[in-house]
Design a protein around this motif. Structure first.
Motif, short mmCIF file in Angstrom:
data_model
loop_
_atom_site.label_atom_id
_atom_site.label_comp_id
_atom_site.label_asym_id
_atom_site.label_seq_id
_atom_site.Cartn_x
_atom_site.Cartn_y
_atom_site.Cartn_z
N ALA A 141 -8.53 24.17 13.96
CA ALA A 141 -8.03 23.24 14.98
C ALA A 141 -8.94 22.02 15.11
CB ALA A 141 -7.90 23.96 16.32
N ILE A 142 -10.26 22.24 15.12
CA ILE A 142 -11.20 21.12 15.20
C ILE A 142 -11.15 20.29 13.92
CG2 ILE A 142 -13.65 20.52 15.17
CD1 ILE A 142 -12.76 21.07 17.94
N GLU A 143 -11.09 20.96 12.76
CA GLU A 143 -11.00 20.24 11.49
C GLU A 143 -9.77 19.33 11.48
OE1 GLU A 143 -12.97 20.35 8.33
OE2 GLU A 143 -14.30 20.67 10.03
N THR A 144 -8.65 19.84 11.99
CA THR A 144 -7.43 19.04 12.04
C THR A 144 -7.56 17.91 13.05
OG1 THR A 144 -6.11 20.98 11.43
CG2 THR A 144 -4.93 19.14 12.43
N ASP B 237 -8.36 13.12 9.16
CA ASP B 237 -7.66 11.84 9.05
C ASP B 237 -6.15 11.96 9.28
OD1 ASP B 237 -10.04 10.56 8.41
OD2 ASP B 237 -9.82 11.02 6.27
N SER B 238 -5.60 13.14 9.02
CA SER B 238 -4.14 13.30 9.11
C SER B 238 -3.70 13.42 10.57
CB SER B 238 -3.68 14.53 8.34
OG SER B 238 -2.30 14.75 8.52
N THR B 239 -2.60 12.76 10.89
CA THR B 239 -2.00 12.88 12.23
C THR B 239 -0.60 13.47 12.15
OG1 THR B 239 -1.20 10.59 12.09
CG2 THR B 239 -3.34 10.96 13.15
N GLU B 240 -0.25 14.06 11.01
CA GLU B 240 1.07 14.64 10.84
C GLU B 240 1.28 15.81 11.81
OE1 GLU B 240 3.64 13.67 8.83
OE2 GLU B 240 2.40 11.90 8.48
N ARG C 138 -0.07 12.98 26.44
CA ARG C 138 0.99 12.68 25.48
C ARG C 138 0.71 11.45 24.62
NH1 ARG C 138 6.15 14.47 29.27
NH2 ARG C 138 5.52 16.67 29.38
N ASP C 139 -0.18 10.57 25.07
CA ASP C 139 -0.54 9.41 24.25
C ASP C 139 -1.96 9.55 23.69
OD1 ASP C 139 1.91 8.11 24.70
OD2 ASP C 139 1.19 7.35 26.63
N ARG C 140 -2.48 10.76 23.71
CA ARG C 140 -3.84 11.02 23.23
C ARG C 140 -3.80 11.76 21.89
NH1 ARG C 140 -7.38 8.14 26.61
NH2 ARG C 140 -6.25 7.91 28.58
N LYS C 141 -4.96 11.84 21.25
CA LYS C 141 -5.06 12.64 20.02
C LYS C 141 -5.21 14.09 20.43
CE LYS C 141 -7.20 12.75 15.48
NZ LYS C 141 -8.20 12.16 14.57
N VAL C 142 -4.22 14.91 20.08
CA VAL C 142 -4.16 16.30 20.54
C VAL C 142 -3.77 17.21 19.38
CG1 VAL C 142 -3.01 17.92 22.11
CG2 VAL C 142 -3.51 15.59 22.88
N VAL C 143 -4.40 18.37 19.31
CA VAL C 143 -3.96 19.46 18.43
C VAL C 143 -3.69 20.67 19.30
CG1 VAL C 143 -4.73 21.11 16.67
CG2 VAL C 143 -5.10 18.67 16.33
N GLY D 185 -15.32 29.50 17.03
CA GLY D 185 -14.91 28.74 15.85
C GLY D 185 -14.82 27.26 16.13
N SER D 186 -14.28 26.91 17.29
CA SER D 186 -14.16 25.49 17.66
C SER D 186 -15.53 24.86 17.84
CB SER D 186 -13.36 25.37 18.97
OG SER D 186 -12.07 25.92 18.84
N LEU D 187 -16.44 25.59 18.51
CA LEU D 187 -17.79 25.08 18.72
C LEU D 187 -18.51 24.83 17.40
CD1 LEU D 187 -19.02 27.28 21.71
CD2 LEU D 187 -18.93 24.77 21.69
N ALA D 188 -18.42 25.81 16.50
CA ALA D 188 -19.11 25.68 15.21
C ALA D 188 -18.58 24.50 14.41
CB ALA D 188 -18.95 26.98 14.41
N ALA D 189 -17.26 24.32 14.40
CA ALA D 189 -16.68 23.20 13.66
C ALA D 189 -17.05 21.87 14.29
CB ALA D 189 -15.17 23.36 13.59
N ALA D 190 -17.08 21.82 15.62
CA ALA D 190 -17.45 20.58 16.30
C ALA D 190 -18.89 20.20 15.98
CB ALA D 190 -17.26 20.73 17.81
N VAL D 191 -19.80 21.18 16.04
CA VAL D 191 -21.21 20.93 15.73
C VAL D 191 -21.35 20.46 14.28
CG1 VAL D 191 -23.45 22.03 15.40
CG2 VAL D 191 -22.14 22.48 17.46
N ALA D 192 -20.61 21.09 13.37
CA ALA D 192 -20.68 20.72 11.94
C ALA D 192 -20.26 19.28 11.73
CB ALA D 192 -19.81 21.66 11.11
N ARG D 193 -19.41 18.77 12.60
CA ARG D 193 -18.95 17.38 12.48
C ARG D 193 -19.69 16.43 13.43
NH1 ARG D 193 -14.31 15.44 10.20
NH2 ARG D 193 -13.18 16.83 8.81
N GLY D 194 -20.77 16.92 14.02
CA GLY D 194 -21.58 16.05 14.87
C GLY D 194 -20.96 15.73 16.22
#
Length: 337
Positions: A305-308, A312-315, A144-149, A88-97
């Motif tokens: 998880a990849i979509e999040t 744009d949201s960082t909540e 801890r200072d990176r973009k993480v989900v 699922g992660s791979l497919a979403a990543a590919v879909a977003r380039g």
């Protein structure tokens, strides 16, 4: 020697435009640059004829964006079933380039630190931090200072979390039995330690739904979440005179052991005992009769998880994804009704 790749300048020269015009066309920024449709088509045709491919390394050095993300997990990459989170992660990543790097630590903090350092050296844009089982985790200091989900794990910090909705799954398991007419003789099969998030949430949902219908569990057949332990525990309970009408097994492996014990005791499923379970692994469809099970949405977890992560949201919100009921042949009305 491999053939030299075409350059942006060569594309521009063949198309008869400036290098900047070719760049705007090939990066999709032509709409605001008043570039004619004729010029755009000439650039696209020249790029195709020259088999032009952009130099992503040069672009990433210029923009500081590498279009790559990394997934750090304990063991999900080597598990055939939970590995669908990877798909699922791979497919979403590919879909977003994007490209997805995958690293597995097997729970070793030294390996984890080295993997994260290697990914940071490669300037990945963001990280998924994932767990095989839903559990509380500590996010490594390097992240801890990176973009993480967080994928299938929990943290009290300021990171978005994607987990399965185990509480609703417990409610649905109980409601499925209630809809079939069951009110009494319902037993839970499996041990529920406080530290096991899935078991705790499933049991809370079961009790909530039964309580709303003025029903309750008749008891628990205590066992580990494994076929052998479940087989032994259910066999002992039946030998001691237990006459259940329905079993809620905490996962499909437990259900496999329960099936074996019931069959050896000559108990018919679902004529005498209904059985429902969780996970919807391949076991559920292999068993006879086929097992009704609440599905863990591994693929959807990875995708969301990849979509999040790339959205744009960082909540730091917790997203609980639905766990569908896969209805099969293991549930019937209570015997004698």
């Amino acid at each position: 020697m491999p053939p030299q790749r075409a350059t942006l300048l060569q594309v521009a020269q063949r198309a008869g435009v400036s290098r900047s015009t070719a760049s705007f066309v090939l990066t999709g920024r032509y709409k605001d640059m008043r570039i004619s449709e004729d010029a755009r088509q000439r650039v696209l045709r020249a790029a195709q004829e020259l088999d032009y491919r952009p130099n992503l390394m040069a672009r990433s050095l210029r923009t500081k964006v590498t279009k790559t993300v990394a997934l750090i997990s304990d063991t999900i990459a080597s598990d055939q079933y939970a590995g669908r989170m990877i798909h699922g992660s791979l497919a979403a990543a590919v879909a977003r380039g994007h490209l997805l790097f995958i690293g597995e630590t097997e729970g070793d903090p030294v390996v984890e630190e080295k993997l994260i350092s290697d990914f940071l050296d490669r300037q990945v844009d963001a990280f998924l931090y994932a767990s095989m089982f839903t559990r509380p985790i500590r996010v490594p200091k390097q992240l801890r200072d990176r973009k993480v989900v967080l994928l299938n794990c929990l943290n009290r910090g300021s990171f978005p979390v994607i987990i399965p909705d185990e509480l609703s799954a417990g409610r649905d398991a109980a409601r499925t039995l209630l809809e079939a007419g069951h009110r009494t003789g319902i037993y839970l099969v499996g041990h529920v330690p406080d530290q096991v998030f899935a078991g705790r949430e499933r049991l809370a949902g079961i009790n909530e739904a039964l309580g709303a219908a003025e029903a309750r569990l008749a008891g628990t057949i205590d066992c580990d979440w494994w076929p052998g332990s479940a087989y032994d525990a259910v066999s002992r309970a039946l030998a001691d005179g237990l006459v259940p009408k329905a079993l809620i097994c905490l996962n499909d492996r437990v259900a496999l052991g329960a099936y074996q014990a019931l069959r050896e005791a000559g108990v018919d499923i679902p004529g005498e005992v209904s059985v429902i379970s969780f996970d919807d692994s391949e076991l559920a469809a292999w068993l006879r009769p086929q097992l009704t099970s609440i599905s863990l949405p591994h693929y959807e977890l990875g995708w969301q998880a990849i979509e999040t992560l790339l959205g744009d949201s960082t909540e730091p919100a917790v997203q609980r994804l639905p766990m569908p009921v896969r209805r099969r042949a293991s549930i019937g009305p209570p015997r004698g009704e």
